[in-house]
Design an enzyme around this catalytic site. Structure first.
Site, PDB file in Angstrom:
ATOM      1  N   TYR A 158       0.819  -1.213   0.000  1.00 33.26           N
ATOM      2  CA  TYR A 158       0.000   0.000   0.000  1.00 33.26           C
ATOM      3  C   TYR A 158       0.852   1.262   0.000  1.00 33.26           C
ATOM      4  CZ  TYR A 158      -4.230  -2.695   0.824  1.00 33.26           C
ATOM      5  OH  TYR A 158      -5.284  -3.552   0.696  1.00 33.26           O
ATOM      6  N   LYS A 250       3.242 -14.008   6.176  1.00 28.44           N
ATOM      7  CA  LYS A 250       3.532 -14.997   5.143  1.00 28.44           C
ATOM      8  C   LYS A 250       5.047 -15.145   5.021  1.00 28.44           C
ATOM      9  CE  LYS A 250       2.086 -17.859   1.929  1.00 28.44           C
ATOM     10  NZ  LYS A 250       1.485 -19.142   2.308  1.00 28.44           N
ATOM     11  N   ASP A 303      -2.266 -17.750   5.391  1.00 29.29           N
ATOM     12  CA  ASP A 303      -3.273 -18.597   4.765  1.00 29.29           C
ATOM     13  C   ASP A 303      -3.904 -19.558   5.768  1.00 29.29           C
ATOM     14  OD1 ASP A 303      -0.794 -19.781   4.897  1.00 29.29           O
ATOM     15  OD2 ASP A 303      -0.949 -20.842   3.007  1.00 29.29           O
ATOM     16  N   ASP A 327      -6.000  -6.414   5.480  1.00 29.41           N
ATOM     17  CA  ASP A 327      -7.128  -6.067   4.626  1.00 29.41           C
ATOM     18  C   ASP A 327      -7.992  -7.297   4.380  1.00 29.41           C
ATOM     19  OD1 ASP A 327      -8.788  -4.579   3.044  1.00 29.41           O
ATOM     20  OD2 ASP A 327      -7.321  -4.144   1.490  1.00 29.41           O
TER      21      ASP A 327
END
Length: 438
Positions: A158, A250, A303, A327
């Site tokens: 972002y 991640k 995930d 998000d």
């Protein structure tokens, strides 16, 4: 502070002293109605806010609302999507609230919401997710969802460092990678014209453009940005009596960005809060004798987290994560407790005191001026705002009112169509219903 096109109302200024907000009895709070359904939602919400403050404090406290402009209203009024006056008002008065905003099409500001966050360095996106009894939900046990997400707000993808395929900037970055890190350059599948030609020949297509067409972006994740976000999350967990903070990342794939976020998180827990490793780590716990004793700091892959918040939501309490993960996660969790229509959000800088609370949904222009949509997202964002100001009595009344209004089954269309025996009422009437149940 001098303003060009707007005039502040009479009232007091919020300030920060000794790291704590100092809130007068009549604080000036900037607000943006928002685009599309924003004016309808704001009209209902501000009546809820004023009623809660009046009931909680018997007239001794009152908000001086200061209207400022952004989005389509600002473009139409001042030919500017985000006027300097608006940014200046939030800078001067520290705390405010806003409805949903349209993102301009074409060049210029990519997102007005992101622009405001970056201009004021609102590094925490705070997203509490809780269930209200009676709200329609797609999951069997939505009442088990009670989490607070600390989403890093200023870094990650972002940050906006991104170049379109075929541009000189993209090519310059590709050339740099090719020269400085040829092994990494080979991971970009179609990084040269010859590889592009090879592909099109392999699928039997002639005459395609074989120029190098690779869009490329940079993902910045800093030590300072990570530490201030995680420190805020752990501090919140301690003061709120929460049981755990989960670092969601991640890092198994992006080892030096998201993996670093995880490592810096554990470092923060140990360095600033005295946490010690559990059974050899990396999970750790704040030991007895220190503030927050018993609080567990742990981590989870993004995930897997998206799966486990469905199957084992009780395992998560406070979550600290990077921008993109946050998000996805906050919207997915909102769906479990009734949807984005009642999901609140706050953007906060805990050091400067600046904060903008906001609706987390879009503008829904097809419902504009119909007095139909659910005002819950702005109402709950206001509840967050009053709690941030220390006006907990008003915040508690807003929660009580909303809980009672939903239980009465006199609700807006989004709930009414899914609730057995419900009566559909307008946005404004739902605001009245919240007030009636305070």
């Amino acid at each position: 502070m001098a303003y060009k096109d707007i005039t502040p109302p009479a009232g007091g200024k919020i300030s920060v002293q000794g790291g704590k907000l100092q809130v007068p009895e009549n604080p000036i709070l900037p607000f943006i109605r928002g685009d599309g359904t924003g004016p309808d939602i704001w009209a209902a919400s501000v009546r809820v806010f004023d009623a809660a403050v009046a009931k909680a404090y018997g007239g001794k406290r009152k908000v001086s609302w200061f209207e400022v402009f952004a989005g389509e209203a600002a473009k139409n009024k001042f030919d500017n999507w985000l006027p300097d006056d608006t940014v200046a008002a939030f800078q001067e008065y520290l705390v405010g609230i806003k409805g949903p905003l349209t993102t301009p099409v074409g060049g210029g500001i990519r997102s007005l919401n992101v622009a405001l966050r970056q201009m004021l360095d609102l590094y925490v996106c705070l997203r509490p997710v809780q269930y209200f009894r009676g709200v329609p939900s797609p999951v069997k046990r939505p009442e088990k969802v009670n989490m607070v997400i600390f989403r890093e707000n200023t870094e990650d993808i972002y940050a906006g460092i991104e170049y379109a395929a075929g541009t000189p900037q993209a090519q310059a970055l590709l050339d740099f990678i090719a020269q400085q890190a040829p092994k990494d350059f080979s991971k970009i599948r179609f990084n040269t014209q010859s590889k592009s030609e090879e592909f099109w020949k392999s699928v039997g297509v002639e005459g395609m453009n074989n120029d190098v067409q690779v869009g490329i972006g940079v993902k910045p994740v800093s030590y300072s940005g990570s530490v201030r976000l995680i420190h805020s999350a752990i501090s919140y967990a301690i003061t709120s009596g929460r049981k755990s903070v989960t670092l969601v990342h991640k890092g198994n794939i992006m080892k030096y960005t998201e993996g670093a976020f995880r490592d810096w998180g554990y470092q923060t827990a140990k360095q600033f809060f005295g946490a010690v490793e559990i059974d050899g780590g990396p999970w750790c716990r704040i030991p007895e004798g220190k503030p927050g004793a018993g609080l567990v700091i742990k981590d989870a892959i993004a995930d897997i987290t998206l799966q486990q918040v469905l199957t084992r939501p009780e395992d998560f309490d406070v979550i600290a994560t990077l921008n993109l993960n946050g998000d996805y996660l906050s919207d997915a969790l909102a769906a479990q407790v009734g949807g984005i229509g009642i999901a609140p959000g706050g953007n906060i800088n805990y050091v400067s005191g600046h904060a903008i609370f906001e609706a987390t949904h879009g503008t829904a222009p097809k419902y504009a001026n119909l007095d139909r949509v659910n005002p819950g997202s702005v109402v709950l964002s206001g509840e967050m705002m009053f709690r941030y100001l220390g006006w907990v009595e008003a915040a508690d009344l807003i929660l009580k009112g909303l809980d009672g209004a939903i239980a009465s089954k006199r609700v807006t269309y989004d709930f009414a169509r899914l609730m057995e025996g419900a009566t559909e009422i307008k946005c404004s009437a739902f605001g009245d219903n919240i007030i009636a149940h305070m």
